[in-house]
Motif scaffolding. Sequence first.
Motif, short mmCIF file in Angstrom:
data_model
loop_
_atom_site.label_atom_id
_atom_site.label_comp_id
_atom_site.label_asym_id
_atom_site.label_seq_id
_atom_site.Cartn_x
_atom_site.Cartn_y
_atom_site.Cartn_z
N GLY A 234 127.99 29.63 64.01
CA GLY A 234 126.84 28.92 63.44
C GLY A 234 126.88 28.87 61.93
O GLY A 234 126.59 27.83 61.32
N LEU A 235 127.24 29.99 61.31
CA LEU A 235 127.36 30.01 59.84
C LEU A 235 128.44 29.05 59.36
O LEU A 235 128.24 28.29 58.39
CB LEU A 235 127.68 31.43 59.37
N LEU A 236 129.58 29.09 60.01
CA LEU A 236 130.68 28.23 59.60
C LEU A 236 130.34 26.75 59.78
O LEU A 236 130.65 25.91 58.92
CB LEU A 236 131.93 28.59 60.40
N GLY A 237 129.67 26.42 60.87
CA GLY A 237 129.27 25.03 61.08
C GLY A 237 128.28 24.56 60.02
O GLY A 237 128.38 23.42 59.54
N PHE A 238 127.34 25.44 59.64
CA PHE A 238 126.37 25.09 58.61
C PHE A 238 127.07 24.83 57.28
O PHE A 238 126.76 23.85 56.57
CB PHE A 238 125.35 26.22 58.47
N ALA B 160 124.12 24.32 65.42
CA ALA B 160 124.12 25.56 64.65
C ALA B 160 122.96 26.48 65.05
O ALA B 160 123.15 27.68 65.27
CB ALA B 160 124.04 25.24 63.15
N ARG B 161 121.76 25.91 65.18
CA ARG B 161 120.64 26.77 65.56
C ARG B 161 120.69 27.19 67.02
O ARG B 161 120.23 28.28 67.37
CB ARG B 161 119.32 26.09 65.23
N SER B 162 121.28 26.35 67.86
CA SER B 162 121.44 26.74 69.27
C SER B 162 122.42 27.90 69.40
O SER B 162 122.17 28.87 70.13
CB SER B 162 121.92 25.54 70.10
N VAL B 163 123.53 27.79 68.68
CA VAL B 163 124.52 28.87 68.72
C VAL B 163 123.95 30.15 68.12
O VAL B 163 124.16 31.26 68.64
CB VAL B 163 125.80 28.43 67.98
N GLY B 164 123.18 30.03 67.02
CA GLY B 164 122.57 31.21 66.42
C GLY B 164 121.55 31.89 67.33
O GLY B 164 121.52 33.12 67.44
N ALA B 165 120.73 31.08 68.00
CA ALA B 165 119.75 31.65 68.93
C ALA B 165 120.43 32.31 70.12
O ALA B 165 120.02 33.38 70.60
CB ALA B 165 118.79 30.56 69.41
N LEU B 166 121.51 31.68 70.61
CA LEU B 166 122.26 32.27 71.72
C LEU B 166 122.92 33.59 71.30
O LEU B 166 122.99 34.54 72.10
CB LEU B 166 123.32 31.29 72.20
N LEU C 52 120.41 42.86 64.77
CA LEU C 52 119.61 41.97 65.62
C LEU C 52 118.34 41.52 64.92
O LEU C 52 117.96 40.34 64.98
CB LEU C 52 119.28 42.70 66.93
N VAL C 53 117.70 42.44 64.21
CA VAL C 53 116.48 42.09 63.48
C VAL C 53 116.79 41.10 62.35
O VAL C 53 116.08 40.09 62.16
CB VAL C 53 115.80 43.35 62.93
N LEU C 54 117.85 41.36 61.61
CA LEU C 54 118.23 40.46 60.52
C LEU C 54 118.56 39.07 61.03
O LEU C 54 118.14 38.06 60.44
CB LEU C 54 119.42 41.04 59.77
N SER C 55 119.32 39.00 62.10
CA SER C 55 119.69 37.70 62.65
C SER C 55 118.48 36.95 63.18
O SER C 55 118.36 35.72 63.00
CB SER C 55 120.72 37.89 63.76
N SER C 56 117.56 37.66 63.83
CA SER C 56 116.36 37.00 64.36
C SER C 56 115.50 36.42 63.24
O SER C 56 115.04 35.26 63.31
CB SER C 56 115.54 38.01 65.19
N VAL C 57 115.30 37.20 62.18
CA VAL C 57 114.48 36.73 61.07
C VAL C 57 115.16 35.54 60.38
O VAL C 57 114.50 34.54 60.02
CB VAL C 57 114.24 37.87 60.07
N SER C 58 116.47 35.62 60.22
CA SER C 58 117.19 34.54 59.56
C SER C 58 117.14 33.25 60.37
O SER C 58 116.95 32.15 59.81
CB SER C 58 118.64 34.96 59.33
#
Length: 257
Positions: A203-207, A153-159, A98-104
């Motif tokens: 999100g990664l795949l879309g990017f 991508a950023r919406s899916v990542g934040a969700l 969770l910390v890694l994903s938030s920072v990224s």
Amino acid sequence: MKNGEKEVAWRRSFQVEEPVGLRKKVLGLSLGLERGLLCQSMGARKSVLGVKLESEAGQKVQGLWVVAQRLLAQRRPQRPFLESFIRALIIVCAALALVLSSVSICDGHWLLAEDRLFGLWHFCTSSNQTGPHCFRDLSQARVPGLVVGMVLARSVGALAVVVAILGLELLMVSQVCEDLHSRRKWAMGSVLLLVSFVLSSGGLLGFVILLWNHVTLIGFTLMFWCEFTASFLFFLNAISGLHINSITHPWGQPRKF
């Protein structure tokens, strides 16, 4: 005459004394019978009272035994150390992901292609003379569909981060406040982590698909690999949580009595 009078007097005295003695004897017998009956009744009462007390004491002892057995049956046995360690390790790894994903997601700079830096929030260009220049308008990158794609991508990542937070909370609550629904909470938390994996990997795949023409293996930045690691940890923790929940005994439930 004298002898006749004496005889009559003697007979009269005998007639008077005889009923008096009989009455005394009858009275004594009646008193004795009453005493005997009274003693028998008192003894019977004492025996009945003793039987009642013994039955009440037996019922109380039996009730206490039943209560003790129920308490022993409802008492949860201790959880094995290995299971507790694995569950704690899953929670720690989920928190790290969770910390890694938030920072990224907050940083957003994921791809470096020559003198251009592509990110979820900004597009930057750099040169030796002027230095880096970042723009929020992603259309200046001149990549078709980049604006809409980055929004998704950023919406899916934040969700994915939000769902992972909810899943992690359920995992921790299931271990701190153990009750009959602890295993269900653990399973729900693991499912939410699995959903977070799907969202973050999407999100990664879309990017990568949007910037396929600029993608190189050495062009991915540290933030991209952080998101990739977080996505992998989400998947690993979700599968591990569901698996350990299916092979272990339901410790939160009381045993059958």
